[in-house]
Design a protein around this motif. Structure first.
Motif, mmCIF file in Angstrom:
data_model
loop_
_atom_site.group_PDB
_atom_site.id
_atom_site.type_symbol
_atom_site.label_atom_id
_atom_site.label_comp_id
_atom_site.label_asym_id
_atom_site.label_seq_id
_atom_site.Cartn_x
_atom_site.Cartn_y
_atom_site.Cartn_z
ATOM 1 N N LEU A 189 -5.528 43.577 79.906
ATOM 2 C CA LEU A 189 -5.676 44.802 79.111
ATOM 3 C C LEU A 189 -4.591 44.914 78.046
ATOM 4 C CD1 LEU A 189 -6.558 47.275 82.006
ATOM 5 C CD2 LEU A 189 -8.127 46.246 80.361
ATOM 6 N N SER A 190 -3.356 44.571 78.402
ATOM 7 C CA SER A 190 -2.266 44.703 77.435
ATOM 8 C C SER A 190 -2.456 43.750 76.264
ATOM 9 C CB SER A 190 -0.929 44.424 78.107
ATOM 10 O OG SER A 190 -0.748 45.333 79.161
ATOM 11 N N THR A 191 -2.895 42.530 76.560
ATOM 12 C CA THR A 191 -3.129 41.569 75.487
ATOM 13 C C THR A 191 -4.218 42.066 74.546
ATOM 14 O OG1 THR A 191 -2.371 39.728 76.837
ATOM 15 C CG2 THR A 191 -3.809 39.179 75.010
ATOM 16 N N GLU A 192 -5.230 42.685 75.100
ATOM 17 C CA GLU A 192 -6.297 43.217 74.248
ATOM 18 C C GLU A 192 -5.741 44.311 73.334
ATOM 19 O OE1 GLU A 192 -9.396 41.961 74.071
ATOM 20 O OE2 GLU A 192 -8.853 40.490 75.593
ATOM 21 N N LEU A 193 -4.924 45.193 73.920
ATOM 22 C CA LEU A 193 -4.331 46.251 73.092
ATOM 23 C C LEU A 193 -3.412 45.647 72.026
ATOM 24 C CD1 LEU A 193 -3.609 49.058 75.680
ATOM 25 C CD2 LEU A 193 -4.978 49.282 73.605
ATOM 26 N N GLU A 194 -2.719 44.584 72.372
ATOM 27 C CA GLU A 194 -1.832 43.950 71.385
ATOM 28 C C GLU A 194 -2.615 43.279 70.262
ATOM 29 O OE1 GLU A 194 1.770 43.367 74.554
ATOM 30 O OE2 GLU A 194 0.863 41.567 73.723
ATOM 31 N N ARG A 195 -3.818 42.823 70.566
ATOM 32 C CA ARG A 195 -4.652 42.288 69.478
ATOM 33 C C ARG A 195 -5.005 43.402 68.504
ATOM 34 N NH1 ARG A 195 -9.473 39.129 72.274
ATOM 35 N NH2 ARG A 195 -10.179 38.915 70.131
#
Lengths: 205, 205
Positions: A189-195
């Motif tokens: 989830l965090s990686t998606e938000l960082e994208r």
């Protein structure tokens, strides 16, 4: 026949669209295309991998197709799921009723935190992760959800594989190493938000 | 320069690995490779897109690289996030503290359910979705998380775009149609689980 793996999420998508239909007996690939955003040719191709469901020019019978897609996806029955990690994310996933609605029942929860072991979370007793191997062998489950911190994830996944688990939904931000006969899907989830923040950031430059 | 989009989740991965390091000043692309599972050449290539961070043969300074990656990802500052949908999944996401830890603060929650509007969820007041446009314009947020049922998702996303939202993390099982200047990432938990049950099902045949 080898089914291309991007077909499977599309099969899920068609199934979900069919579920949402009301008072409709027949659906054409063109209509499925409009409802899903996939091309009509793609719809026909994906469905053809699994057999001859419709007759050319006459569309698909909605009820028949629904049942067939359910069978294809393996959701014609319920699956018992083990959740590893009863922290913030694990608890959120336990509370999420969507899984159950789809026939995925989180029945077992494991953690290594002494303060959590033995307590109830959403009505399910948190077990000691040291019992994982014994418990999963006894229970005979194949599917696990991993919601542990990054540092613990590879070890937990190794342990799951040793315990006989064949399919893993992993929420920890790592790319786990597993043997070829094990299926792991990663959701970070965090990686998606960082994208998204990366995108917003660049937009402004 | 055009950055290939698969680089971004890898940048997140490198960043997370750096965060987990203790007492380490310098890291080589080879070490980053071993810790992430990406090849050393890939690591060097990804980082080179954003500048000259290391000197050939001497590795990267961990603190400098951490700061740089944070800047690249746009997480050197916090982002305010609007959550649409205060149902099961929305509530789970609200309760999940991982977002906040990464600097993504869900500050606003919207729903169309009269029973939820005005109530507090995790300390945040649920607002009427009819106020979305006005509120987001006033607030000036760019980022939204969509956790509404399938049938409502496209309409909600259209409304978000009209309200000036530029980046959306969508949990509804649809592939939303948006204009090119809007970034949408889709996470469909049920579809992921169905990919696993499909795999398990086929395994047994």
């Amino acid at each position: 026949m080898k089914i291309p793996s991007p077909s499977i999420p599309r099969i899920s998508l068609y199934y979900r669209v069919l579920l949402s239909l009301k008072d409709k007996d027949i659906i054409s690939s063109q209509e499925l295309s409009e409802l899903t955003g996939c091309s009509a040719a793609q719809v026909r191709k994906d469905l053809a991998y699994f057999g001859q469901f419709g007759r050319p020019g006459s569309g698909y019978n909605v009820e028949v197709l629904k049942t067939e897609l359910k069978n294809i996806l393996g959701i014609d029955k319920d699956w018992d799921v083990a959740l590893i990690g009863a922290g913030n994310l694990g608890s959120a996933l336990l509370a999420y009723k969507g899984f159950r609605g789809q026939g995925f029942n989180i029945k077992y929860v494991f953690d290594n935190d002494r303060k959590k072991i033995g307590k109830l979370k959403q009505g399910i007793k948190v077990r000691d992760i040291l019992e994982l191997k014994k418990a999963t062998k006894q229970i005979g489950i194949n599917l696990a959800v991993v919601a542990v911190p990054q540092e613990a994830a590879q070890e937990v996944i190794d342990e799951l594989v040793l315990s006989g688990i064949k399919a893993i939904l992993n929420f920890a931000p790592i790319r786990p190493r597993v043997s070829e006969d094990i299926k792991v899907l990663n959701i970070d989830l965090s990686t998606e938000l960082e994208r998204l923040s990366y995108f917003l950031q660049r937009r402004k430059v």
